[in-house]
Design a protein around this motif. Sequence first.
Motif, PDB file in Angstrom:
ATOM      1  N   PHE A  36      10.095  -3.892  -1.104  1.00 35.85           N
ATOM      2  CA  PHE A  36       8.869  -3.811  -0.315  1.00 35.85           C
ATOM      3  C   PHE A  36       7.698  -3.713  -1.282  1.00 35.85           C
ATOM      4  O   PHE A  36       7.710  -2.879  -2.190  1.00 35.85           O
ATOM      5  N   ILE A  37       6.703  -4.588  -1.083  1.00 39.25           N
ATOM      6  CA  ILE A  37       5.562  -4.645  -1.993  1.00 39.25           C
ATOM      7  C   ILE A  37       4.274  -4.363  -1.230  1.00 39.25           C
ATOM      8  O   ILE A  37       4.218  -4.482   0.000  1.00 39.25           O
ATOM      9  N   CYS A  38       3.231  -4.006  -1.954  1.00 33.76           N
ATOM     10  CA  CYS A  38       1.928  -3.736  -1.359  1.00 33.76           C
ATOM     11  C   CYS A  38       1.351  -5.019  -0.772  1.00 33.76           C
ATOM     12  O   CYS A  38       1.282  -6.042  -1.458  1.00 33.76           O
ATOM     13  N   LYS A  39       0.932  -4.967   0.481  1.00 30.76           N
ATOM     14  CA  LYS A  39       0.374  -6.141   1.165  1.00 30.76           C
ATOM     15  C   LYS A  39      -0.930  -6.591   0.504  1.00 30.76           C
ATOM     16  O   LYS A  39      -1.241  -7.766   0.467  1.00 30.76           O
ATOM     17  N   LYS A  40      -1.679  -5.636  -0.084  1.00 26.34           N
ATOM     18  CA  LYS A  40      -2.980  -5.971  -0.663  1.00 26.34           C
ATOM     19  C   LYS A  40      -2.874  -6.567  -2.066  1.00 26.34           C
ATOM     20  O   LYS A  40      -3.562  -7.518  -2.391  1.00 26.34           O
ATOM     21  N   CYS A  41      -1.987  -6.003  -2.918  1.00 31.02           N
ATOM     22  CA  CYS A  41      -1.991  -6.425  -4.332  1.00 31.02           C
ATOM     23  C   CYS A  41      -0.638  -6.895  -4.866  1.00 31.02           C
ATOM     24  O   CYS A  41      -0.536  -7.233  -6.042  1.00 31.02           O
ATOM     25  N   ASN A  42       0.414  -6.869  -4.017  1.00 30.97           N
ATOM     26  CA  ASN A  42       1.764  -7.332  -4.394  1.00 30.97           C
ATOM     27  C   ASN A  42       2.498  -6.435  -5.389  1.00 30.97           C
ATOM     28  O   ASN A  42       3.493  -6.855  -5.976  1.00 30.97           O
TER      29      ASN A  42
END
Length: 118
Positions: A36-42
Amino acid sequence: MDFNKLTDEEKRVIENKGTERPFSGEYNDFYEEGTFICKKCNTPLYTSKSKFSSGCGWPSFDDNLEDAVKRVPDADGRRIEIVCSNCGGHLGHVFQGEGFTSKNTRHCVNSVSLSFKK
């Protein structure tokens, strides 16, 4: 730094510290293997191995990837907010001592704050 383009709902949650409705997020009952990665910055935040079902209505994780998530006192003074260490995007809140897993920690994360990579 370049960030991903966010929808109005993603901005409301990630940038304005909102909360999605419980049981509405795409990752609440989602158990594929991956990251799972950050939607804003990956930035990679959590692996599927740390995800568990808490029944709270939001994706729950008992551990984050090293140095990926920062804990900050919430504006309400009672909870601990969790944000992406890279971009500061709001993820949700962390709770201790509930006994769901052996790590005794629950990261309660908004699905809209996350993307998933197999």
